[in-house]
Write a protein that holds these residues in place. Sequence first.
Motif, PDB file in Angstrom:
ATOM      1  N   SER A   1       0.820  -1.212   0.000  1.00  0.00           N
ATOM      2  CA  SER A   1       0.000   0.000   0.000  1.00  0.00           C
ATOM      3  C   SER A   1       0.857   1.267   0.000  1.00  0.00           C
ATOM      4  CB  SER A   1      -0.964  -0.001   1.181  1.00  0.00           C
ATOM      5  OG  SER A   1      -0.273  -0.126   2.392  1.00  0.00           O
ATOM      6  N   CYS A   2       2.105   1.170   0.424  1.00  0.00           N
ATOM      7  CA  CYS A   2       2.985   2.350   0.408  1.00  0.00           C
ATOM      8  C   CYS A   2       3.299   2.774  -1.029  1.00  0.00           C
ATOM      9  CB  CYS A   2       4.294   2.065   1.138  1.00  0.00           C
ATOM     10  SG  CYS A   2       4.128   1.777   2.909  1.00  0.00           S
ATOM     11  N   ASN A   3       3.580   1.792  -1.891  1.00  0.00           N
ATOM     12  CA  ASN A   3       3.950   2.066  -3.283  1.00  0.00           C
ATOM     13  C   ASN A   3       2.833   1.733  -4.268  1.00  0.00           C
ATOM     14  OD1 ASN A   3       6.844   2.886  -3.126  1.00  0.00           O
ATOM     15  ND2 ASN A   3       7.030   0.894  -2.146  1.00  0.00           N
ATOM     16  N   ILE A   4       1.700   1.273  -3.770  1.00  0.00           N
ATOM     17  CA  ILE A   4       0.563   0.851  -4.595  1.00  0.00           C
ATOM     18  C   ILE A   4       1.025  -0.157  -5.654  1.00  0.00           C
ATOM     19  CG2 ILE A   4      -1.502   1.565  -5.852  1.00  0.00           C
ATOM     20  CD1 ILE A   4      -1.193   2.837  -3.051  1.00  0.00           C
ATOM     21  N   ILE A   5       1.523  -1.287  -5.182  1.00  0.00           N
ATOM     22  CA  ILE A   5       2.013  -2.355  -6.055  1.00  0.00           C
ATOM     23  C   ILE A   5       1.124  -3.569  -5.867  1.00  0.00           C
ATOM     24  CG2 ILE A   5       3.935  -3.922  -6.514  1.00  0.00           C
ATOM     25  CD1 ILE A   5       5.800  -1.671  -5.672  1.00  0.00           C
ATOM     26  N   SER A   6       0.693  -4.130  -6.987  1.00  0.00           N
ATOM     27  CA  SER A   6      -0.179  -5.300  -6.946  1.00  0.00           C
ATOM     28  C   SER A   6       0.609  -6.584  -7.154  1.00  0.00           C
ATOM     29  CB  SER A   6      -1.253  -5.193  -8.028  1.00  0.00           C
ATOM     30  OG  SER A   6      -0.678  -5.397  -9.300  1.00  0.00           O
ATOM     31  N   ASP A   7      -0.038  -7.710  -6.898  1.00  0.00           N
ATOM     32  CA  ASP A   7       0.589  -8.999  -7.157  1.00  0.00           C
ATOM     33  C   ASP A   7       0.883  -9.151  -8.649  1.00  0.00           C
ATOM     34  OD1 ASP A   7      -2.277  -9.128  -7.467  1.00  0.00           O
ATOM     35  OD2 ASP A   7      -2.146 -11.312  -7.517  1.00  0.00           O
ATOM     36  N   HIS A   8       0.062  -8.576  -9.512  1.00  0.00           N
ATOM     37  CA  HIS A   8       0.303  -8.622 -10.957  1.00  0.00           C
ATOM     38  C   HIS A   8       1.564  -7.833 -11.322  1.00  0.00           C
ATOM     39  CE1 HIS A   8      -3.513 -10.577 -11.765  1.00  0.00           C
ATOM     40  NE2 HIS A   8      -4.095  -9.684 -10.986  1.00  0.00           N
ATOM     41  N   ASP A   9       1.793  -6.710 -10.650  1.00  0.00           N
ATOM     42  CA  ASP A   9       3.013  -5.924 -10.879  1.00  0.00           C
ATOM     43  C   ASP A   9       4.246  -6.745 -10.520  1.00  0.00           C
ATOM     44  OD1 ASP A   9       1.523  -3.635 -11.615  1.00  0.00           O
ATOM     45  OD2 ASP A   9       1.422  -2.961  -9.530  1.00  0.00           O
TER      46      ASP A   9
ATOM     47  N   ASP B   1      17.283 -11.571 -14.761  1.00  0.00           N
ATOM     48  CA  ASP B   1      17.877 -11.938 -13.474  1.00  0.00           C
ATOM     49  C   ASP B   1      16.844 -12.634 -12.610  1.00  0.00           C
ATOM     50  OD1 ASP B   1      20.240 -10.664 -14.209  1.00  0.00           O
ATOM     51  OD2 ASP B   1      19.544  -8.747 -13.419  1.00  0.00           O
ATOM     52  N   GLU B   2      17.307 -13.556 -11.787  1.00  0.00           N
ATOM     53  CA  GLU B   2      16.405 -14.197 -10.826  1.00  0.00           C
ATOM     54  C   GLU B   2      16.274 -13.263  -9.629  1.00  0.00           C
ATOM     55  OE1 GLU B   2      14.674 -18.174  -9.534  1.00  0.00           O
ATOM     56  OE2 GLU B   2      16.307 -18.109 -10.958  1.00  0.00           O
ATOM     57  N   LEU B   3      15.050 -13.025  -9.209  1.00  0.00           N
ATOM     58  CA  LEU B   3      14.789 -12.146  -8.073  1.00  0.00           C
ATOM     59  C   LEU B   3      14.526 -12.990  -6.838  1.00  0.00           C
ATOM     60  CD1 LEU B   3      12.442  -9.600  -9.862  1.00  0.00           C
ATOM     61  CD2 LEU B   3      14.903  -9.448  -9.519  1.00  0.00           C
ATOM     62  N   PHE B   4      15.234 -12.681  -5.741  1.00  0.00           N
ATOM     63  CA  PHE B   4      15.152 -13.483  -4.528  1.00  0.00           C
ATOM     64  C   PHE B   4      14.565 -12.738  -3.338  1.00  0.00           C
ATOM     65  CE2 PHE B   4      18.693 -15.311  -6.937  1.00  0.00           C
ATOM     66  CZ  PHE B   4      18.267 -16.621  -7.029  1.00  0.00           C
ATOM     67  N   SER B   5      14.475 -11.414  -3.415  1.00  0.00           N
ATOM     68  CA  SER B   5      14.028 -10.648  -2.247  1.00  0.00           C
ATOM     69  C   SER B   5      13.077  -9.526  -2.656  1.00  0.00           C
ATOM     70  CB  SER B   5      15.232 -10.037  -1.525  1.00  0.00           C
ATOM     71  OG  SER B   5      15.800  -9.003  -2.312  1.00  0.00           O
ATOM     72  N   ALA B   6      12.364  -9.024  -1.668  1.00  0.00           N
ATOM     73  CA  ALA B   6      11.468  -7.891  -1.904  1.00  0.00           C
ATOM     74  C   ALA B   6      12.252  -6.686  -2.405  1.00  0.00           C
ATOM     75  CB  ALA B   6      10.711  -7.547  -0.626  1.00  0.00           C
ATOM     76  N   ALA B   7      13.426  -6.456  -1.854  1.00  0.00           N
ATOM     77  CA  ALA B   7      14.238  -5.311  -2.260  1.00  0.00           C
ATOM     78  C   ALA B   7      14.604  -5.401  -3.743  1.00  0.00           C
ATOM     79  CB  ALA B   7      15.493  -5.212  -1.406  1.00  0.00           C
TER      80      ALA B   7
ATOM     81  N   ARG C   1       9.334   0.496   1.848  1.00  0.00           N
ATOM     82  CA  ARG C   1       9.178   1.573   2.831  1.00  0.00           C
ATOM     83  C   ARG C   1       8.935   1.002   4.224  1.00  0.00           C
ATOM     84  NH1 ARG C   1       5.917   6.196  -0.528  1.00  0.00           N
ATOM     85  NH2 ARG C   1       7.430   6.347  -2.189  1.00  0.00           N
ATOM     86  N   CYS C   2       7.728   0.560   4.521  1.00  0.00           N
ATOM     87  CA  CYS C   2       7.441   0.092   5.882  1.00  0.00           C
ATOM     88  C   CYS C   2       7.834  -1.371   6.090  1.00  0.00           C
ATOM     89  CB  CYS C   2       5.971   0.311   6.243  1.00  0.00           C
ATOM     90  SG  CYS C   2       4.830  -0.836   5.460  1.00  0.00           S
TER      91      CYS C   2
ATOM     92  N   SER D   1       6.883  -7.372   2.722  1.00  0.00           N
ATOM     93  CA  SER D   1       8.013  -8.233   2.376  1.00  0.00           C
ATOM     94  C   SER D   1       7.660  -9.709   2.388  1.00  0.00           C
ATOM     95  CB  SER D   1       9.193  -7.975   3.317  1.00  0.00           C
ATOM     96  OG  SER D   1       9.682  -6.681   3.131  1.00  0.00           O
ATOM     97  N   GLN D   2       6.912 -10.155   3.372  1.00  0.00           N
ATOM     98  CA  GLN D   2       6.534 -11.563   3.456  1.00  0.00           C
ATOM     99  C   GLN D   2       5.640 -11.952   2.277  1.00  0.00           C
ATOM    100  OE1 GLN D   2       4.635 -12.720   7.094  1.00  0.00           O
ATOM    101  NE2 GLN D   2       4.721 -14.885   6.603  1.00  0.00           N
ATOM    102  N   SER D   3       4.719 -11.093   1.907  1.00  0.00           N
ATOM    103  CA  SER D   3       3.839 -11.375   0.772  1.00  0.00           C
ATOM    104  C   SER D   3       4.622 -11.412  -0.533  1.00  0.00           C
ATOM    105  CB  SER D   3       2.737 -10.325   0.676  1.00  0.00           C
ATOM    106  OG  SER D   3       1.917 -10.370   1.820  1.00  0.00           O
TER     107      SER D   3
END
Length: 65
Positions: free
Chosen positions: A5-13, A23-29, A40-41, A45-47
């Motif tokens: 909700s901080c960045n308004i990012i959806s699961d589709h994004d 590249d393979e992505l391994f983390s929220a960052a 941000r908050c 990250s877990q989701s």
Amino acid sequence: MIVCSCNIISDHDIRGAVGSTDDELFSAAQVYDCLGCTVRCGRCSQSVRRILEEQPPRCVQTGTF
């Protein structure tokens, strides 16, 4: 569904970011960097990690037959 909700990012994004990079992505960052923003908050990250774990493994081409 909105994951961050901080960045308004959806699961589709997030799935789109994973699919659009070589590249393979391994983390929220890493996902957020790919999307051009930062965590941000951190409540999402877990989701984000759960969505990353749901993605099928990438095939590695070895160049041998």
